[in-house]
Write an enzyme that holds these catalytic residues in place. Sequence first.
Site, PDB file in Angstrom:
ATOM      1  N   ARG A  92       2.555 -12.236   4.599  1.00 17.22           N
ATOM      2  CA  ARG A  92       1.184 -12.403   4.100  1.00 17.22           C
ATOM      3  C   ARG A  92       0.190 -11.554   4.889  1.00 17.22           C
ATOM      4  O   ARG A  92      -0.932 -11.339   4.441  1.00 17.22           O
ATOM      5  CB  ARG A  92       0.768 -13.880   4.142  1.00 17.22           C
ATOM      6  N   HIS A  93       0.611 -11.091   6.053  1.00 20.09           N
ATOM      7  CA  HIS A  93      -0.248 -10.201   6.845  1.00 20.09           C
ATOM      8  C   HIS A  93      -0.079  -8.798   6.282  1.00 20.09           C
ATOM      9  O   HIS A  93       0.824  -8.060   6.665  1.00 20.09           O
ATOM     10  CB  HIS A  93       0.107 -10.316   8.330  1.00 20.09           C
ATOM     11  N   ARG A  94      -0.925  -8.474   5.329  1.00 21.16           N
ATOM     12  CA  ARG A  94      -0.709  -7.297   4.473  1.00 21.16           C
ATOM     13  C   ARG A  94      -1.021  -5.981   5.135  1.00 21.16           C
ATOM     14  O   ARG A  94      -0.658  -4.932   4.634  1.00 21.16           O
ATOM     15  CB  ARG A  94      -1.578  -7.436   3.200  1.00 21.16           C
ATOM     16  N   SER A 102      18.181  -4.706   2.855  1.00 21.92           N
ATOM     17  CA  SER A 102      18.317  -5.004   1.436  1.00 21.92           C
ATOM     18  C   SER A 102      19.599  -5.786   1.167  1.00 21.92           C
ATOM     19  O   SER A 102      20.695  -5.324   1.463  1.00 21.92           O
ATOM     20  CB  SER A 102      18.345  -3.691   0.637  1.00 21.92           C
ATOM     21  N   GLY A 103      19.417  -6.975   0.571  1.00 24.44           N
ATOM     22  CA  GLY A 103      20.559  -7.800   0.178  1.00 24.44           C
ATOM     23  C   GLY A 103      21.227  -7.266  -1.082  1.00 24.44           C
ATOM     24  O   GLY A 103      22.276  -7.750  -1.499  1.00 24.44           O
ATOM     25  N   ARG A 104      20.611  -6.266  -1.712  1.00 20.52           N
ATOM     26  CA  ARG A 104      21.250  -5.616  -2.877  1.00 20.52           C
ATOM     27  C   ARG A 104      22.227  -4.578  -2.369  1.00 20.52           C
ATOM     28  O   ARG A 104      23.234  -4.280  -3.004  1.00 20.52           O
ATOM     29  CB  ARG A 104      20.192  -4.909  -3.741  1.00 20.52           C
ATOM     30  N   ASP A 189      -1.308  -2.067  13.497  1.00 20.74           N
ATOM     31  CA  ASP A 189      -2.216  -1.620  14.565  1.00 20.74           C
ATOM     32  C   ASP A 189      -2.738  -2.825  15.337  1.00 20.74           C
ATOM     33  O   ASP A 189      -2.600  -3.978  14.902  1.00 20.74           O
ATOM     34  CB  ASP A 189      -3.351  -0.761  13.970  1.00 20.74           C
ATOM     35  N   ARG A 200      -1.284 -17.037  13.956  1.00 14.52           N
ATOM     36  CA  ARG A 200       0.072 -17.597  14.043  1.00 14.52           C
ATOM     37  C   ARG A 200       0.374 -18.271  15.367  1.00 14.52           C
ATOM     38  O   ARG A 200       1.443 -18.857  15.521  1.00 14.52           O
ATOM     39  CB  ARG A 200       1.109 -16.505  13.730  1.00 14.52           C
TER      40      ARG A 200
HETATM   41  C1  LIG Z   1      -1.747 -21.988   9.227  1.00 16.10           C
HETATM   42  C2  LIG Z   1      -1.721 -21.120   8.003  1.00 16.10           C
HETATM   43  C3  LIG Z   1      -1.426 -21.688   6.767  1.00 16.10           C
HETATM   44  C4  LIG Z   1      -1.389 -20.889   5.616  1.00 16.10           C
HETATM   45  N1  LIG Z   1      -1.082 -21.469   4.414  1.00 16.10           N
HETATM   46  C5  LIG Z   1      -0.981 -20.705   3.303  1.00 16.10           C
HETATM   47  C6  LIG Z   1      -0.620 -21.280   2.041  1.00 16.10           C
HETATM   48  O1  LIG Z   1      -0.404 -22.479   1.927  1.00 16.10           O
HETATM   49  N2  LIG Z   1      -0.504 -20.472   0.964  1.00 16.10           N
HETATM   50  C7  LIG Z   1      -0.759 -19.129   1.052  1.00 16.10           C
HETATM   51  O2  LIG Z   1      -0.651 -18.442   0.045  1.00 16.10           O
HETATM   52  N3  LIG Z   1      -1.103 -18.552   2.223  1.00 16.10           N
HETATM   53  C8  LIG Z   1      -1.209 -19.295   3.346  1.00 16.10           C
HETATM   54  N4  LIG Z   1      -1.546 -18.703   4.546  1.00 16.10           N
HETATM   55  C9  LIG Z   1      -1.751 -17.240   4.595  1.00 16.10           C
HETATM   56  C10 LIG Z   1      -3.236 -16.875   4.762  1.00 16.10           C
HETATM   57  O3  LIG Z   1      -3.991 -17.278   3.648  1.00 16.10           O
HETATM   58  C11 LIG Z   1      -3.376 -15.347   4.957  1.00 16.10           C
HETATM   59  O4  LIG Z   1      -2.951 -14.693   3.782  1.00 16.10           O
HETATM   60  C12 LIG Z   1      -2.546 -14.837   6.098  1.00 16.10           C
HETATM   61  O5  LIG Z   1      -2.802 -15.612   7.250  1.00 16.10           O
HETATM   62  C13 LIG Z   1      -2.865 -13.368   6.385  1.00 16.10           C
HETATM   63  O6  LIG Z   1      -4.172 -13.260   6.866  1.00 16.10           O
HETATM   64  P1  LIG Z   1      -5.079 -12.017   6.507  1.00 16.10           P
HETATM   65  O7  LIG Z   1      -5.244 -11.934   5.014  1.00 16.10           O
HETATM   66  O8  LIG Z   1      -6.308 -12.099   7.312  1.00 16.10           O
HETATM   67  O9  LIG Z   1      -4.174 -10.818   7.067  1.00 16.10           O
HETATM   68  P2  LIG Z   1      -3.969  -9.364   6.476  1.00 16.10           P
HETATM   69  O10 LIG Z   1      -3.325  -9.436   5.154  1.00 16.10           O
HETATM   70  O11 LIG Z   1      -3.276  -8.580   7.544  1.00 16.10           O
HETATM   71  O12 LIG Z   1      -5.403  -8.817   6.293  1.00 16.10           O
HETATM   72  C14 LIG Z   1      -6.294  -8.607   7.392  1.00 16.10           C
HETATM   73  C15 LIG Z   1      -7.681  -8.468   6.835  1.00 16.10           C
HETATM   74  O13 LIG Z   1      -7.730  -7.309   5.996  1.00 16.10           O
HETATM   75  C16 LIG Z   1      -8.524  -7.556   4.864  1.00 16.10           C
HETATM   76  N5  LIG Z   1      -7.695  -7.440   3.640  1.00 16.10           N
HETATM   77  C17 LIG Z   1      -6.360  -7.310   3.571  1.00 16.10           C
HETATM   78  N6  LIG Z   1      -5.968  -7.159   2.302  1.00 16.10           N
HETATM   79  C18 LIG Z   1      -7.074  -7.251   1.546  1.00 16.10           C
HETATM   80  C19 LIG Z   1      -7.346  -7.190   0.159  1.00 16.10           C
HETATM   81  N7  LIG Z   1      -6.373  -7.036  -0.746  1.00 16.10           N
HETATM   82  N8  LIG Z   1      -8.611  -7.293  -0.252  1.00 16.10           N
HETATM   83  C20 LIG Z   1      -9.618  -7.441   0.628  1.00 16.10           C
HETATM   84  N9  LIG Z   1      -9.433  -7.504   1.956  1.00 16.10           N
HETATM   85  C21 LIG Z   1      -8.195  -7.413   2.413  1.00 16.10           C
HETATM   86  C22 LIG Z   1      -9.096  -8.964   5.019  1.00 16.10           C
HETATM   87  O14 LIG Z   1     -10.323  -8.875   5.710  1.00 16.10           O
HETATM   88  C23 LIG Z   1      -8.099  -9.631   5.937  1.00 16.10           C
HETATM   89  O15 LIG Z   1      -8.638 -10.724   6.688  1.00 16.10           O
HETATM   90  C24 LIG Z   1      -1.623 -19.487   5.706  1.00 16.10           C
HETATM   91  C25 LIG Z   1      -1.910 -18.931   6.962  1.00 16.10           C
HETATM   92  C26 LIG Z   1      -1.964 -19.712   8.089  1.00 16.10           C
HETATM   93  C27 LIG Z   1      -2.271 -19.075   9.425  1.00 16.10           C
END
Ligand SMILES: Cc1cc2nc3c(=O)[nH]c(=O)nc-3n(C[C@H](O)[C@H](O)[C@H](O)COP(=O)(O)OP(=O)(O)OC[C@H]3O[C@@H](n4cnc5c(N)ncnc54)[C@H](O)[C@@H]3O)c2cc1C
Length: 278
Positions: A92-94, A102-104, A189, A200
Amino acid sequence: MPHCVSPEAEKILDKKFKVLDKGFVRLVDYLGGDGRIVQAARVSYGKGTKTLREDKGLIGYLLRNDHTSPFEQVVFTFHIKLPIFVARQWIRHRTARVNEISGRYSVMNEELYVPALKHIALQSENNKQGRSLKKTSVKLQKEVQALLEKGQKDAYRNYGILLKSNIARELARINLPLSLYTEWYWQIDLHNLFRFIKLRLDPHAQLEIREYAEVVHTIGEKVCPTAFEAFDEHVLNATIFSKSEMSALRNLLGGKEAGLEGKPFERFAKKLGPQKLP
Ligand SMILES: Cc1cc2nc3c(=O)[nH]c(=O)nc-3n(C[C@H](O)[C@H](O)[C@H](O)COP(=O)(O)OP(=O)(O)OC[C@H]3O[C@@H](n4cnc5c(N)ncnc54)[C@H](O)[C@@H]3O)c2cc1C
């Protein structure tokens, strides 16, 4: 300025830091360090290199004031082995670049995460996303561990049967459990690594990903110790107070009662820590 070389990071390059029962984090490479952060920042201010003390002050200043772009000049490449359910949260940290096994293409190894007995607990009563802190009976913990292991063995045996029958690997793998270990290269970075660690390492994050975040923090501070010191001081161990909480703080400092009740008071008291509040 030439390449930034951190002697402490050089010592741990390629070294596997064990996490959970079968996972690890390994620093493959890094680009930049404390020196690169100040160098990049001073380009924007048009000033030359200063003393170490001034550099430390500048890094602290940048972090305190959300001047984040110099931190993006430091890049880490990690090799990580982690259970798939941890990978689901991690991905989720995009703002990272990922290359996963790859499991394929490959046959997945029979390596599955089994929680230690002490980590097997009931559902938390007050936190929908967490486990209870109450002690669970060892008998129950052992039963749960055995059930998890049995399910893993059955799933992996069936995977083997399908592979032996020459069923495509991409299909044979679909019933493998979330506890199976996967591996990836993860490049990020420093600015976004700080965000990952902050989120985390939080007590609300799942214990298993917290263990990885701790190791990532340990490795990161070898690359840029001053930046991590500033991060620990101004971000990781700091907190944000809401408008009402600021008013409560002012009340307390003026010798009055906080002026908050119920849940808002509980949240505020939690932020302040273990001391008794009036
Ligand atoms: C305790 C905990 C519980 C969670 N529970 C859930 C859950 O139940 N379901 C769920 O789906 N997720 C869940 N998450 C995931 C959470 O919602 C975030 O997606 C995840 O922590 C990544 O954070 P981030 O988006 O800040 O990080 P990154 O994706 O690394 O992004 C960093 C920053 O870049 C910017 N950014 C990145 N991509 C975009 C974009 N496309 N558009 C605009 N700005 C962008 C934003 O400012 C973002 O804060 C959970 C996270 C935590 C820590």
